[in-house]
Design a protein around this motif. Structure first.
Motif, short mmCIF file in Angstrom:
data_model
loop_
_atom_site.label_atom_id
_atom_site.label_comp_id
_atom_site.label_asym_id
_atom_site.label_seq_id
_atom_site.Cartn_x
_atom_site.Cartn_y
_atom_site.Cartn_z
N PRO A 64 1.01 -1.19 0.09
CA PRO A 64 0.03 0.10 -0.19
C PRO A 64 0.77 1.41 0.00
CG PRO A 64 -0.03 -0.98 2.13
CD PRO A 64 0.78 -1.90 1.41
N VAL A 65 2.08 1.04 0.34
CA VAL A 65 2.84 2.17 0.42
C VAL A 65 4.04 2.44 -0.75
CG1 VAL A 65 2.49 2.89 2.93
CG2 VAL A 65 4.39 1.41 2.20
N ASP A 66 3.97 1.44 -1.59
CA ASP A 66 4.92 1.44 -2.79
C ASP A 66 6.32 1.65 -2.24
OD1 ASP A 66 5.44 1.66 -5.53
OD2 ASP A 66 5.45 3.98 -5.47
N CYS A 67 6.92 0.57 -1.69
CA CYS A 67 8.13 0.68 -1.01
C CYS A 67 9.00 -0.48 -1.76
CB CYS A 67 8.35 0.53 0.72
SG CYS A 67 7.75 -0.71 1.45
N ILE A 68 8.34 -1.38 -2.30
CA ILE A 68 9.24 -2.50 -2.88
C ILE A 68 9.61 -1.86 -4.24
CG2 ILE A 68 9.12 -4.90 -3.47
CD1 ILE A 68 6.88 -5.08 -1.54
N TYR A 69 11.22 -1.86 -4.30
CA TYR A 69 11.96 -1.67 -5.52
C TYR A 69 12.28 -2.56 -6.10
CZ TYR A 69 11.60 3.23 -3.26
OH TYR A 69 11.08 4.23 -3.02
N PHE A 119 21.06 -1.27 -0.44
CA PHE A 119 20.66 -0.91 -1.73
C PHE A 119 20.36 0.46 -1.93
CE2 PHE A 119 17.21 -0.80 -5.24
CZ PHE A 119 17.88 -1.55 -6.19
N PHE A 120 19.66 0.90 -0.84
CA PHE A 120 19.23 2.40 -1.07
C PHE A 120 20.32 3.51 -0.56
CE2 PHE A 120 15.68 -0.32 -0.55
CZ PHE A 120 14.89 0.00 -1.71
N ASP A 121 21.58 3.05 -0.31
CA ASP A 121 22.42 3.96 0.18
C ASP A 121 22.58 5.41 -0.70
OD1 ASP A 121 23.12 2.83 2.65
OD2 ASP A 121 25.04 2.18 1.80
N ASP A 122 22.60 5.01 -1.84
CA ASP A 122 23.00 6.17 -3.09
C ASP A 122 21.73 6.68 -3.44
OD1 ASP A 122 22.64 3.85 -4.21
OD2 ASP A 122 23.69 4.52 -6.24
N LEU A 123 20.22 5.82 -3.05
CA LEU A 123 19.04 6.47 -3.95
C LEU A 123 18.27 7.27 -2.71
CD1 LEU A 123 17.81 3.11 -5.35
CD2 LEU A 123 18.70 5.03 -6.52
N GLY A 124 18.88 7.17 -1.30
CA GLY A 124 18.04 7.92 -0.44
C GLY A 124 16.59 7.27 -0.34
N SER A 125 15.82 8.43 -0.11
CA SER A 125 14.40 7.67 0.23
C SER A 125 13.70 8.40 -0.93
CB SER A 125 13.74 8.30 1.46
OG SER A 125 12.49 7.65 1.60
N PRO A 126 13.43 7.65 -2.23
CA PRO A 126 12.76 8.39 -3.08
C PRO A 126 11.33 8.72 -3.21
CG PRO A 126 14.26 6.39 -3.81
CD PRO A 126 13.94 6.58 -2.26
N GLY A 127 10.73 7.83 -1.99
CA GLY A 127 9.32 8.11 -1.73
C GLY A 127 8.42 7.49 -2.61
N GLY A 128 8.77 6.44 -3.18
CA GLY A 128 7.82 5.46 -4.02
C GLY A 128 8.40 4.78 -5.27
N ALA A 129 8.33 3.49 -5.23
CA ALA A 129 9.07 2.94 -6.20
C ALA A 129 8.47 3.08 -7.82
CB ALA A 129 8.93 1.34 -5.87
N ALA A 130 7.01 3.22 -7.76
CA ALA A 130 6.57 3.61 -9.14
C ALA A 130 7.29 4.40 -9.97
CB ALA A 130 5.09 3.73 -8.91
N LYS A 131 7.44 5.49 -9.43
CA LYS A 131 8.01 6.59 -10.13
C LYS A 131 9.46 6.48 -10.54
CE LYS A 131 9.28 9.73 -6.37
NZ LYS A 131 9.01 10.62 -5.39
N LEU A 132 10.07 5.57 -9.97
CA LEU A 132 11.53 5.27 -10.46
C LEU A 132 11.45 4.03 -11.55
CD1 LEU A 132 13.84 5.31 -7.25
CD2 LEU A 132 13.46 7.04 -8.78
N GLY A 133 10.70 3.09 -11.32
CA GLY A 133 10.70 1.91 -12.19
C GLY A 133 12.13 1.12 -11.89
#
Length: 109
Positions: A22-27, A75-89
């Protein structure tokens, strides 16, 4: 606390958990999926829909897969917290632990 995706997901990447989150946190990495530890709200919706039982609550990760907690976090060290996987793809990388693994048997032929 958070949920962790472990070895059974490597080279499989069934997206049922992504659809359920529900929170789009799986990348999506190149070879497996990763749960963002700061974006996960610990709802547990992803765990029962995983067809290969690769998702565990942080404290319940089997001993042989304990390093996957670190892999999910780093895995997220250089990505930070993008706030949702859908917008990154899909993200064109994996954690070094996963990248170093030989191809995994997925049962698909």
């Amino acid at each position: 606390m958070t949920y962790v995706i472990a070895q059974p997901c490597v080279d499989l990447k069934d997206l049922a958990c992504v659809e359920e989150c529900p929170v789009d946190c799986i990348y999506e990495g190149e070879r497996m999926l990763y749960i963002h530890p700061d974006e996960c709200v610990d709802c547990g919706a992803c765990e029962p829909v995983c067809p290969v039982e690769a998702i565990f609550y942080e404290d319940d990760v089997p001993g042989e897969w304990k390093d996957y907690y670190t892999a999910n976090v780093e895995f997220f060290d250089d990505l930070g917290s993008p706030g949702g996987a859908a917008k990154l793809g899909p993200i064109a990388k994996d954690h070094a632990l996963i990248a170093a693994l030989p191809p995994q048997e997925t049962g698909e032929h």
